[in-house]
Design a protein around this motif. Structure first.
Motif, short mmCIF file in Angstrom:
data_model
loop_
_atom_site.label_atom_id
_atom_site.label_comp_id
_atom_site.label_asym_id
_atom_site.label_seq_id
_atom_site.Cartn_x
_atom_site.Cartn_y
_atom_site.Cartn_z
N LEU A 127 10.25 29.39 98.56
CA LEU A 127 11.34 29.71 97.65
C LEU A 127 10.98 31.00 96.94
O LEU A 127 9.95 31.08 96.27
N HIS A 128 11.79 32.03 97.12
CA HIS A 128 11.50 33.33 96.51
C HIS A 128 12.21 33.40 95.17
O HIS A 128 13.35 33.82 95.06
N LEU A 181 6.57 26.11 99.03
CA LEU A 181 5.85 27.00 98.13
C LEU A 181 6.85 27.84 97.36
O LEU A 181 8.03 27.90 97.70
N THR A 182 6.37 28.53 96.34
CA THR A 182 7.21 29.44 95.58
C THR A 182 6.45 30.73 95.33
O THR A 182 5.22 30.73 95.27
N THR A 183 7.19 31.81 95.20
CA THR A 183 6.56 33.08 94.86
C THR A 183 6.31 33.18 93.36
O THR A 183 5.63 34.10 92.92
N CYS A 202 18.55 32.26 92.95
CA CYS A 202 19.44 33.09 92.13
C CYS A 202 18.76 34.40 91.74
O CYS A 202 19.35 35.47 91.82
N VAL A 203 17.50 34.31 91.33
CA VAL A 203 16.78 35.50 90.88
C VAL A 203 16.63 36.52 92.01
O VAL A 203 16.95 37.70 91.84
N SER A 204 16.17 36.08 93.16
CA SER A 204 15.94 37.05 94.24
C SER A 204 17.24 37.67 94.74
O SER A 204 17.27 38.83 95.14
N MET A 205 18.32 36.92 94.68
CA MET A 205 19.60 37.46 95.12
C MET A 205 20.19 38.42 94.07
O MET A 205 20.75 39.44 94.42
#
Length: 144
Positions: A28-29, A50-52, A89-92
């Motif tokens: 999840l980015h 995992l998450t960034t 939402c953040v990465s987009m």
């Protein structure tokens, strides 16, 4: 038309679809807490999530380098057969190029540009299936 289905958001729908495509590791980015509950449930099914863990600095300057680091570490640590990068939402909002980042690893990896603001949760399913079709994991005809 609104679809009724049991998936709570487009992001989570993308995660479950990735699991159904036999993805071993999903990244999840976005921030560390995004879709946490569902990520833990998916891990019970055998898929690592995992998450960034994007923070303020990445919100401003971008997190593509962090995504590449997490993908490399995931590939080295878990030796997955398939991986998926799932947008948040953040990465987009900051316009991250998920497709470019997947080239950081040799593991077959799809990039799913999605966020929770889609009006239909099924958009997460469709975006994941389209990404899988684009790299040849499934036949394009299966989408019709």
């Amino acid at each position: 038309m609104k679809y009724l289905q049991p998936r709570p958001s487009s992001i989570v729908a993308a995660l479950y679809t990735a699991r159904d495509l036999e993805v071993d590791v999903a990244v999840l980015h976005g921030p560390s807490g995004c879709s946490f509950k569902h990520a833990r449930l998916l891990e019970e099914d055998g898929m690592r999530v995992l998450t960034t863990s994007l923070g303020e600095n990445e919100f401003i300057f971008g997190g593509e380098r962090r995504l590449e680091e997490v993908l490399r570490e995931a590939a080295a640590t878990f030796s997955p057969r398939r991986m998926a990068v799932i947008g948040t939402c953040v990465s987009m909002i900051i316009g991250e190029d998920l497709g470019q980042a997947v080239h950081a690893v040799e593991t077959p990896t799809i990039a799913v540009d999605i966020h929770a603001g889609f009006s239909e949760n099924i958009d997460g399913v469709i975006a994941t299936l389209q990404a899988a079709a684009d790299v040849g994991w499934i036949d394009e005809e299966e989408l019709e």
